[in-house]
Design a protein around this motif. Sequence first.
Motif, short mmCIF file in Angstrom:
data_model
loop_
_atom_site.label_atom_id
_atom_site.label_comp_id
_atom_site.label_asym_id
_atom_site.label_seq_id
_atom_site.Cartn_x
_atom_site.Cartn_y
_atom_site.Cartn_z
N PRO A 1 88.59 -42.12 -3.56
CA PRO A 1 89.03 -42.23 -4.97
C PRO A 1 88.97 -43.67 -5.46
O PRO A 1 89.08 -44.60 -4.66
N PRO A 2 88.76 -43.84 -6.75
CA PRO A 2 88.76 -45.20 -7.30
C PRO A 2 90.19 -45.75 -7.23
O PRO A 2 91.17 -45.01 -7.26
N ARG B 1 84.16 -51.10 -27.77
CA ARG B 1 84.37 -50.38 -29.02
C ARG B 1 84.99 -51.30 -30.08
O ARG B 1 84.58 -51.31 -31.23
N ILE C 1 85.36 -50.47 -21.79
CA ILE C 1 84.95 -49.54 -22.84
C ILE C 1 85.67 -49.87 -24.15
O ILE C 1 85.07 -49.92 -25.23
N GLU C 2 86.98 -50.18 -24.05
CA GLU C 2 87.73 -50.46 -25.27
C GLU C 2 87.28 -51.77 -25.91
O GLU C 2 87.16 -51.87 -27.12
N LEU D 1 96.24 -41.00 -9.47
CA LEU D 1 96.09 -41.98 -8.40
C LEU D 1 97.27 -42.93 -8.33
O LEU D 1 97.54 -43.53 -7.30
N LYS D 2 97.96 -43.09 -9.47
CA LYS D 2 99.09 -44.01 -9.40
C LYS D 2 100.42 -43.36 -9.76
O LYS D 2 101.39 -44.03 -10.02
N PHE E 1 86.22 -34.36 -10.87
CA PHE E 1 85.21 -35.33 -10.41
C PHE E 1 84.11 -35.40 -11.45
O PHE E 1 83.45 -34.40 -11.71
N TYR F 1 89.29 -44.10 -23.59
CA TYR F 1 87.99 -44.53 -23.07
C TYR F 1 87.19 -43.38 -22.46
O TYR F 1 86.01 -43.50 -22.20
N GLY G 1 92.02 -38.87 -12.69
CA GLY G 1 92.30 -40.25 -12.33
C GLY G 1 92.78 -41.04 -13.53
O GLY G 1 93.70 -41.85 -13.45
N THR H 1 89.98 -48.06 -12.35
CA THR H 1 90.26 -47.33 -13.58
C THR H 1 90.56 -48.30 -14.72
O THR H 1 90.06 -48.17 -15.83
N GLU H 2 91.36 -49.30 -14.42
CA GLU H 2 91.76 -50.27 -15.42
C GLU H 2 90.56 -51.04 -15.95
O GLU H 2 90.42 -51.26 -17.16
N HIS I 1 89.44 -29.42 -2.38
CA HIS I 1 89.32 -30.88 -2.36
C HIS I 1 88.45 -31.25 -1.16
O HIS I 1 88.79 -30.92 -0.03
N PRO I 2 87.30 -31.90 -1.38
CA PRO I 2 86.40 -32.19 -0.27
C PRO I 2 86.95 -33.23 0.69
O PRO I 2 86.45 -33.35 1.81
N SER I 3 87.95 -33.98 0.26
CA SER I 3 88.47 -35.04 1.14
C SER I 3 89.98 -35.03 1.15
O SER I 3 90.63 -35.91 0.59
N TRP J 1 83.77 -39.25 -1.33
CA TRP J 1 84.87 -38.97 -2.26
C TRP J 1 86.05 -39.93 -2.13
O TRP J 1 87.21 -39.53 -2.24
N ASP K 1 87.47 -50.10 -16.09
CA ASP K 1 86.67 -49.24 -16.97
C ASP K 1 87.28 -49.19 -18.36
O ASP K 1 86.58 -49.28 -19.37
N ARG K 2 88.60 -49.00 -18.38
CA ARG K 2 89.29 -48.88 -19.67
C ARG K 2 89.05 -50.13 -20.52
O ARG K 2 88.64 -50.06 -21.67
N THR L 1 92.16 -38.20 1.77
CA THR L 1 92.39 -39.25 0.78
C THR L 1 93.10 -38.71 -0.46
O THR L 1 93.28 -39.43 -1.43
N PRO M 1 93.39 -48.05 -8.74
CA PRO M 1 93.91 -48.30 -10.10
C PRO M 1 93.16 -49.44 -10.79
O PRO M 1 92.92 -49.40 -12.00
#
Lengths: 198, 638
Positions: B618-619, B635, B631-632, A153-154, A68, A120, A109, B624-625, A10-12, B616, B627-628, A15, B621
């Motif tokens: 992280p995104p 579609r 995209i949906e 992540l969650k 990733f 998706y 993620g 992520t939401e 893991h590069p980080s 790096w 994006d979902r 986090t 939540p």
Amino acid sequence: MARLLHYAAHPSPRTSTANSAMLSRIRGLEGITSLDLYAEYPRYDIDIEDEQQRLLAHDVIVLQFPLFWYSCPALVKEWLDLVWEHGFAYGQGGDRLKGKLLMLAVTTGGPQEAYGAEGYQHYELRTFLTPFEQAARLAQMRFLAPYVLHGALKTEPEAHALGFLRLMTALRDERLDLRAAESADILTHDTLPLMGIN
Amino acid sequence: MSDFLLLAFLFLIAGVAAVPIATALGLGSVLGYLIAGIALSPILLLLEVDVVSIQHFAEFGVVMMLFLVGLELEPKRLWEMRNRLLGLGGLQVGLTAALIAGVLIAFQMDWRIAVAVGLILAMSSTAIVLQTLAEKGLLRGDGGQASFSVLLFQDIAVIPILALVPLLAIPGAHHAGAEDGHGAGMSLVADLAGWQAALVTAGAIAVVIAGGMFLTRPLFRYIAKARLREIFVATALMFVVGIALLMTLVGLSPALGTFLAGVVLANSEYRHELESDIDPFRGLLLGLFFMTVGAAIDFQMLWDDLFPILGLTLAVIGAKALVLLVLARVFALRGSEKFLFGLGLAQAGEFGFVLTSFAVSNLVLPEDMAPRLNLIITLSMMLTPGLFILYERVIRPAFDRPVEREDDEITEKGTAIIAGHGRFGGIVNRMLLAAGYKTTVLDHSAAQLDMLRVFGFNVYYGDASRPDLLHAAGIEEAKLLVVAIDDPAQAVAIVHHVTQNHPHVHIIARARDRHHVYQLYNAGCRDVIRETFDSSVRAGRSAYEALGMHPFEAERLARSFVKADRHALYELAQVWDPEIPETQNPAYVQKVREMNEVMEPGAALGAFRERHERGWTPPSPQDTESDRQRIEAARDGA
């Protein structure tokens, strides 16, 4: 007892939640060799000879990393590119990894339902991992289903980390049902095909 | 005293006035000196100056030139040249003398006189040819090397010719007059029997070679320790003059002796230093020599007999060129090199003057013939620069096709020059050598050099802050100069000099501190490396790791720091002004303030932290939401 080699990448780590938890769970576990790839090679100067000797000295290789952009972090790829040479892992005389086991432990993620034709992310998780599966095939290794945590992540990582400890112990003690592990799509902490005392 | 000063001033002013004009016009310095000499001649005549005796003195420049040429030539290469030296040189002297003598005999001249004149005119001018070849960078080519072989042979051949000439004396004439011209009055071998003389002569050569091999190194090392430039120069001069004297005493050519000494020292670490120490003397003496050649022209005689003398001069040049061109063909010189060889050596030379006066004093030549012979020799020397120009402007372009040309294999000057082989330059040198590059190392620590020599490094003694030494080390051909010397001010001076005079050379400079970086940048260096910066950064990174930071994060943080710091340094170097102290330079102060703000630990958008934080992440939540949903929705809408 199988000789077990574990790479975490893991590069980080600062986090990271899930991957750090997994790593700290198995740290100090007896009978396995565990390495933090980014700590081992912070300047990417991978020692090919060392790494090949390490691979030869073990029966089971576990690569643990976060997904990733639908692939592994860069250093894992670099390691693969350099260490899995022709004449060693494949090609002429390249059967040194033959018969060993390769297993991935990945975190994503996106939630589980995102991975599939309806989700998706559009593809199955295993589709993104086919390069590793094929690499194992070319190196004449057995490729086990990946140990996966979706929505890393969650999600609270504790159950997954404990499951990882159980998985690693079972691999070490040869208590994992390999046939079931090979034919499964993915493994999670509550679907581990363990044999004997649980 | 004032006479001497007046004379020196006259020669200097003539040279200073004429030579730059001649070189600017592409005529070469030799022609400039010759013209300066001609311009001086009426004044010298008026002052009743003995031009010929000055010329004898100035001929010592040729001796020095041969020493310098020897320095460029390793013993191995000299041995490889032996066929050309003896074959080409011997045939040139023999055939030219025979041809000229034959023609003269055909014109009813006494055969003894004819042979003497033939031998006299067979000599070429080492001074003019070597100077011109070196100046135009032609010495390393095939034609240049062949020319050099012939000139060297002629130098050696003068000795037996001097022995031969008295035998040509016209029978019955009284053997009057002492030996003249060549060499000092003293001799170690005059009273010895033949075999004894030979023994002494061989002994002298052995002394030169053995001395060069075993004595010079300890001597120069001892002198170098004193760190006095002028004593080193004095030692170098002492060395050259001493050898010349020894050779004269045993009746050998001083030029040959110093040449041998040069060859012996060609592998020495003091080579470049010797080269740059002797070179100015060589240049001044040769310049003086050329001026005396110009000044010695007897214009009265020339006007009286203009056409016969010009005709004879051209005939001599023609005859010599003919022999040379035939030899060039026999010895397989290619293309334009053939003509360089043929035209370059077609003049008669300064040895001709010596031989003429010697022949006259031995009653071989009639006395009234000598001035005319000297005039012809002088004129042929005067015309030589013209022949070189003819070669350069007309002949070579005709042969120059853009076909692949072999690189000069002779050059052993490195593509990289490393000034200073201490803790810093030593590493650079080792890395370059390990990767197969050729380096030339200059250092002025004699002790350090001895050690490096033992390990087989190509290192030379010398103070790299001197432009002439950089020149001797081959800065013109170098791609890279690494300035790794200790003295910060000298480093700046070198950078300044090289960026001004050799802009093609990439300079990597070692800087002591920030302030030094600014100075080097200001002097034109764009590749400045702070000597302790990288190791300090590594120490900082180790500290991060020791405090528990993940090694990869420590690495990235260190890299970000380096990037931010170098950027800041670059920005500051641009506003830095050598004339204004930093604290009084408003632009500089302003920049420092800006940078302090972004480098502070809490600063959110500092270049340093921003770069580091963006790896790096992280995104969330929400990411992520969204994006979902996007995209949906796309579609479902489709």
